[in-house]
Design a protein around this motif. Structure first.
Motif, PDB file in Angstrom:
ATOM      1  N   LYS A  62       0.822  -1.229   0.000  1.00  0.00           N
ATOM      2  CA  LYS A  62       0.000   0.000   0.000  1.00  0.00           C
ATOM      3  C   LYS A  62       0.848   1.267   0.000  1.00  0.00           C
ATOM      4  CE  LYS A  62      -4.115  -1.914   0.474  1.00  0.00           C
ATOM      5  NZ  LYS A  62      -4.207  -3.025   1.399  1.00  0.00           N
ATOM      6  N   LYS A  63       1.910   1.290   0.825  1.00  0.00           N
ATOM      7  CA  LYS A  63       2.690   2.531   0.974  1.00  0.00           C
ATOM      8  C   LYS A  63       3.545   2.756  -0.274  1.00  0.00           C
ATOM      9  CE  LYS A  63       2.821   2.825   5.948  1.00  0.00           C
ATOM     10  NZ  LYS A  63       2.833   1.550   6.684  1.00  0.00           N
ATOM     11  N   THR A  64       3.401   3.965  -0.866  1.00  0.00           N
ATOM     12  CA  THR A  64       4.043   4.190  -2.170  1.00  0.00           C
ATOM     13  C   THR A  64       5.566   4.092  -2.115  1.00  0.00           C
ATOM     14  OG1 THR A  64       3.596   6.502  -1.708  1.00  0.00           O
ATOM     15  CG2 THR A  64       2.326   5.487  -3.469  1.00  0.00           C
ATOM     16  N   ASP A  65       6.189   4.616  -1.039  1.00  0.00           N
ATOM     17  CA  ASP A  65       7.660   4.557  -1.005  1.00  0.00           C
ATOM     18  C   ASP A  65       8.152   3.109  -0.912  1.00  0.00           C
ATOM     19  OD1 ASP A  65       6.407   4.605   1.487  1.00  0.00           O
ATOM     20  OD2 ASP A  65       8.273   5.150   2.519  1.00  0.00           O
ATOM     21  N   ILE A  66       7.466   2.291  -0.124  1.00  0.00           N
ATOM     22  CA  ILE A  66       7.871   0.876   0.003  1.00  0.00           C
ATOM     23  C   ILE A  66       7.651   0.151  -1.329  1.00  0.00           C
ATOM     24  CG2 ILE A  66       7.389  -1.310   1.204  1.00  0.00           C
ATOM     25  CD1 ILE A  66       6.673   0.302   3.667  1.00  0.00           C
ATOM     26  N   GLN A  67       6.515   0.463  -1.952  1.00  0.00           N
ATOM     27  CA  GLN A  67       6.213  -0.191  -3.230  1.00  0.00           C
ATOM     28  C   GLN A  67       7.244   0.186  -4.303  1.00  0.00           C
ATOM     29  OE1 GLN A  67       3.235   0.706  -6.509  1.00  0.00           O
ATOM     30  NE2 GLN A  67       1.938  -0.336  -4.996  1.00  0.00           N
ATOM     31  N   LYS A  68       7.608   1.466  -4.309  1.00  0.00           N
ATOM     32  CA  LYS A  68       8.557   1.950  -5.309  1.00  0.00           C
ATOM     33  C   LYS A  68       9.924   1.258  -5.151  1.00  0.00           C
ATOM     34  CE  LYS A  68       9.622   6.516  -6.943  1.00  0.00           C
ATOM     35  NZ  LYS A  68       9.595   7.901  -6.494  1.00  0.00           N
ATOM     36  N   LYS A  69      10.374   1.217  -3.900  1.00  0.00           N
ATOM     37  CA  LYS A  69      11.670   0.570  -3.618  1.00  0.00           C
ATOM     38  C   LYS A  69      11.642  -0.902  -4.013  1.00  0.00           C
ATOM     39  CE  LYS A  69      13.470   2.970   0.332  1.00  0.00           C
ATOM     40  NZ  LYS A  69      13.292   2.889   1.766  1.00  0.00           N
ATOM     41  N   LEU A  70      10.527  -1.561  -3.690  1.00  0.00           N
ATOM     42  CA  LEU A  70      10.380  -2.984  -4.018  1.00  0.00           C
ATOM     43  C   LEU A  70      10.452  -3.189  -5.531  1.00  0.00           C
ATOM     44  CD1 LEU A  70       9.605  -5.969  -3.423  1.00  0.00           C
ATOM     45  CD2 LEU A  70       7.218  -5.256  -3.398  1.00  0.00           C
ATOM     46  N   LEU A  71       9.723  -2.357  -6.282  1.00  0.00           N
ATOM     47  CA  LEU A  71       9.703  -2.528  -7.734  1.00  0.00           C
ATOM     48  C   LEU A  71      11.095  -2.322  -8.337  1.00  0.00           C
ATOM     49  CD1 LEU A  71       6.268  -0.867  -8.548  1.00  0.00           C
ATOM     50  CD2 LEU A  71       6.870  -3.270  -8.861  1.00  0.00           C
ATOM     51  N   LEU A  72      11.852  -1.386  -7.756  1.00  0.00           N
ATOM     52  CA  LEU A  72      13.224  -1.175  -8.246  1.00  0.00           C
ATOM     53  C   LEU A  72      14.082  -2.410  -8.007  1.00  0.00           C
ATOM     54  CD1 LEU A  72      14.015   2.520  -7.196  1.00  0.00           C
ATOM     55  CD2 LEU A  72      13.794   1.596  -9.513  1.00  0.00           C
ATOM     56  N   LYS A  73      13.934  -2.987  -6.797  1.00  0.00           N
ATOM     57  CA  LYS A  73      14.739  -4.177  -6.468  1.00  0.00           C
ATOM     58  C   LYS A  73      14.342  -5.354  -7.366  1.00  0.00           C
ATOM     59  CE  LYS A  73      14.533  -3.980  -1.715  1.00  0.00           C
ATOM     60  NZ  LYS A  73      14.537  -4.690  -0.455  1.00  0.00           N
ATOM     61  N   LEU A  74      13.029  -5.479  -7.608  1.00  0.00           N
ATOM     62  CA  LEU A  74      12.573  -6.569  -8.473  1.00  0.00           C
ATOM     63  C   LEU A  74      13.095  -6.374  -9.894  1.00  0.00           C
ATOM     64  CD1 LEU A  74       8.868  -7.082  -7.305  1.00  0.00           C
ATOM     65  CD2 LEU A  74      10.820  -8.543  -6.813  1.00  0.00           C
ATOM     66  N   ASP A  75      13.122  -5.114 -10.344  1.00  0.00           N
ATOM     67  CA  ASP A  75      13.637  -4.833 -11.687  1.00  0.00           C
ATOM     68  C   ASP A  75      15.076  -5.322 -11.854  1.00  0.00           C
ATOM     69  OD1 ASP A  75      11.701  -3.926 -13.350  1.00  0.00           O
ATOM     70  OD2 ASP A  75      11.800  -1.847 -12.632  1.00  0.00           O
ATOM     71  N   ASP A  76      15.883  -5.143 -10.800  1.00  0.00           N
ATOM     72  CA  ASP A  76      17.264  -5.639 -10.858  1.00  0.00           C
ATOM     73  C   ASP A  76      17.274  -7.150 -11.093  1.00  0.00           C
ATOM     74  OD1 ASP A  76      18.245  -3.158 -10.416  1.00  0.00           O
ATOM     75  OD2 ASP A  76      18.621  -3.436  -8.261  1.00  0.00           O
ATOM     76  N   ASP A  77      16.395  -7.864 -10.362  1.00  0.00           N
ATOM     77  CA  ASP A  77      16.336  -9.322 -10.531  1.00  0.00           C
ATOM     78  C   ASP A  77      15.894  -9.696 -11.949  1.00  0.00           C
ATOM     79  OD1 ASP A  77      17.166 -10.047  -7.988  1.00  0.00           O
ATOM     80  OD2 ASP A  77      15.149  -9.881  -7.150  1.00  0.00           O
ATOM     81  N   PHE A  78      14.881  -8.980 -12.450  1.00  0.00           N
ATOM     82  CA  PHE A  78      14.379  -9.318 -13.786  1.00  0.00           C
ATOM     83  C   PHE A  78      15.439  -9.049 -14.852  1.00  0.00           C
ATOM     84  CE2 PHE A  78      10.155  -8.063 -11.718  1.00  0.00           C
ATOM     85  CZ  PHE A  78       9.948  -9.364 -11.267  1.00  0.00           C
ATOM     86  N   THR A  79      16.185  -7.945 -14.675  1.00  0.00           N
ATOM     87  CA  THR A  79      17.259  -7.633 -15.637  1.00  0.00           C
ATOM     88  C   THR A  79      18.294  -8.754 -15.606  1.00  0.00           C
ATOM     89  OG1 THR A  79      16.939  -5.333 -15.048  1.00  0.00           O
ATOM     90  CG2 THR A  79      18.919  -5.844 -16.314  1.00  0.00           C
TER      91      THR A  79
END
Ligand code: ASP
Ligand code: MG
Length: 467
Positions: free
Chosen positions: A83-100
């Motif tokens: 729900k919290k935008t800052d936590i969600q944003k950080k998570l998506l960035l970390k996931l992007d690293d994994d996907f790359t």
């Protein structure tokens, strides 16, 4: 209490499920010290395996398509869960690293045109790498401190047997207990990816399919946990598969040795090595349903209470096997016959599930998976037919029915009760085995007789009245 909670893939595959898990853990963490171990989300490991198969077939676009399926599914899950935008944003960035990294890995493997056991383990460990990040973020979302870790980061050190590695327990114990103590002292809840560790050179290894259960008990043993809970989508161990027997009952308590037998045969698949780390430290384990926390589940202990020491605890079945009767003239009285047969099968990597030899020594009967049948007959023919073996008789599509319960030991009349019930239902039995531990009595019937046989045994031993 120190608790290790392991969540299976089906318990963390929707936003609602993950939020429930986070809530449950946050509540428990007020009173207890918790380590979470998570599987990959449902079907992710299967998709990763399919990626490896596509690479082997030089189908790069299929591999990339599967990778983007995994990526999109998890991105959506992350957005819906947090729900919290800052936590969600950080998570998506970390996931992007994994996907790359996943895409780069696919690129590399396609270029090489091969998937070695080592790169395979690295590839299929991605599912847990991703899932733990989402679960840890969901706990953060509830204002609790939590960090995601891979088995390697936590300090699980294994041998280099990729895809079926084993932990080097002394080293692992030192590292894992130190890391977790530090996290506990800072009130941080570790969310550890199950299924994998790393060998002494830092290469990622896996424990084999379903290995997250094993990760949980390895960690539990390292930190001397008070209890380990395996949370999944079943209420616990049952007297029979409820799909076959309508009035199958939940077992309240079983011993480690019974649970090991049930893990191999039962409807609830548990990694076969799961119980090993618990034996020495006698750590109790609970098998519970994450969706129904009010149900206590099945308690697995070293010494179940007297009230639950029933003769037979459960009846299970494994369908789709093949039976081979190995018949031979010169087998009689010839030492080494069995050794030759089993060495031949072992070299072909065929797993034998049941063995019996009659005292006349004129034949040995084995049961293996239907899928191994072709290969088994082939290698036996090439190596031994016409030499020590005269004939191979093959029956496909047979089912193993197994009764499990340590109370069978020394109890008179179990076998007669079993086979009287089977006879009454006019089911033909083609093979019987019972080890001298008397913990497990197993026999073989036709696939099509499975349900009938299971129900007959369940009724005969009144397993619906257990507990
Ligand atoms: N994700 C792995 C598998 O599907 C390990 C596990 O679920 O326990 O086999
Ligand atoms: Mg799993």
């Amino acid at each position: 209490m120190k608790l290790v909670l392991k969540y299976g893939g089906t318990s963390i595959s929707s936003a609602k499920d993950i939020q429930e898990v986070a809530k449950h853990v946050a509540t428990l963490s007020k009173k207890h010290e918790i380590v979470l171990v998570c599987s990959a989300t449902s079907s992710t490991t299967d998709d990763l395996i399919e990626i490896s198969e596509s690479i082997k077939k030089e189908n790069k676009s299929k591999a990339e398509q599967l990778a983007s399926k995994i990526t999109n599914r998890h991105k959506q899950l992350a957005k819906q869960t947090i729900k919290k935008t800052d936590i969600q944003k950080k998570l998506l960035l970390k996931l992007d690293d994994d996907f790359t990294e996943l895409l780069a890995l696919i690129d590399g493997l396609v270029l090489l045109g091969e998937v070695t056991p080592r790169s395979m383990d690295y590839l299929i460990s991605f599912g847990e790498r991703i899932s733990v990040k989402i679960v840890a973020a969901a706990i953060n979302d509830l204002t609790k401190k939590s960090i995601p870790l891979t088995g390697k980061e936590l300090g699980i050190v294994t041998d280099s047997n990729f895809s079926k590695s084993q932990p080097l327990m002394d080293t692992t114990r030192l590292r894992v207990s130190k890391n977790i103590d530090t996290l506990f002292s800072k009130k941080i809840i570790p969310v550890v990816g199950g299924f994998s560790g790393a060998d002494q050179y830092g290469h990622t290894t896996t424990f084999g399919r379903g290995g997250s259960d094993y990760s949980a008990t390895i960690i539990g043993s390292c930190i001397k946990a008070d209890e380990i809970w395996l949370m999944s989508d079943v209420d616990g161990l049952m007297t029979a598969d409820p799909k076959i027997v309508k009035n199958a009952k939940l077992l309240k308590e079983v011993s480690y040795i019974e649970a090991i037998e049930m893990a191999l045969f039962g409807a609830k698949q548990i990694h076969p090595r799961t119980f090993e780390p618990l034996l020495a430290k006698k750590i109790p384990m609970k098998i519970r349903n994450s969706a129904t926390p009010s149900i206590e589940g099945t308690l697995v202990t070293s010494s179940p209470s007297d009230s639950v020491k029933n003769t037979v605890k459960c009846v299970s079945s494994i369908r789709n096997n093949g039976l081979i009767d190995i018949i031979g003239g010169s087998m009689i009285g010839t030492p080494g016959t069995a050794a030759k047969i089993f060495t031949t099968l072992a070299k072909a990597e065929i797993n034998v599930m049941m063995i019996s030899q009659n005292p006349s020594e004129s034949s040995i009967t084995i049961v293996i998976k239907n899928t191994d049948l072709h290969k088994a007959v082939n290698v036996l023919e090439i190596e031994l037919l016409g030499k020590m073996i005269k004939e191979l008789q093959v029956t496909t599509d047979v089912s193993i029915i197994a009764l499990i319960g340590s109370g069978m030991r020394g109890t008179i009349g179990v076998a007669s009760k079993v086979f009287a019930a089977i006879e009454k239902n006019k089911v033909n039995v083609s093979m019987i085995t019972q080890g001298s531990s008397e913990l497990n009595l197993a026999f073989v019937v036709k696939n099509s007789d499975t349900d009938l046989a299971v129900r007959a045994i369940h009724d005969a031993f009144e397993l619906d009245k257990i507990n």
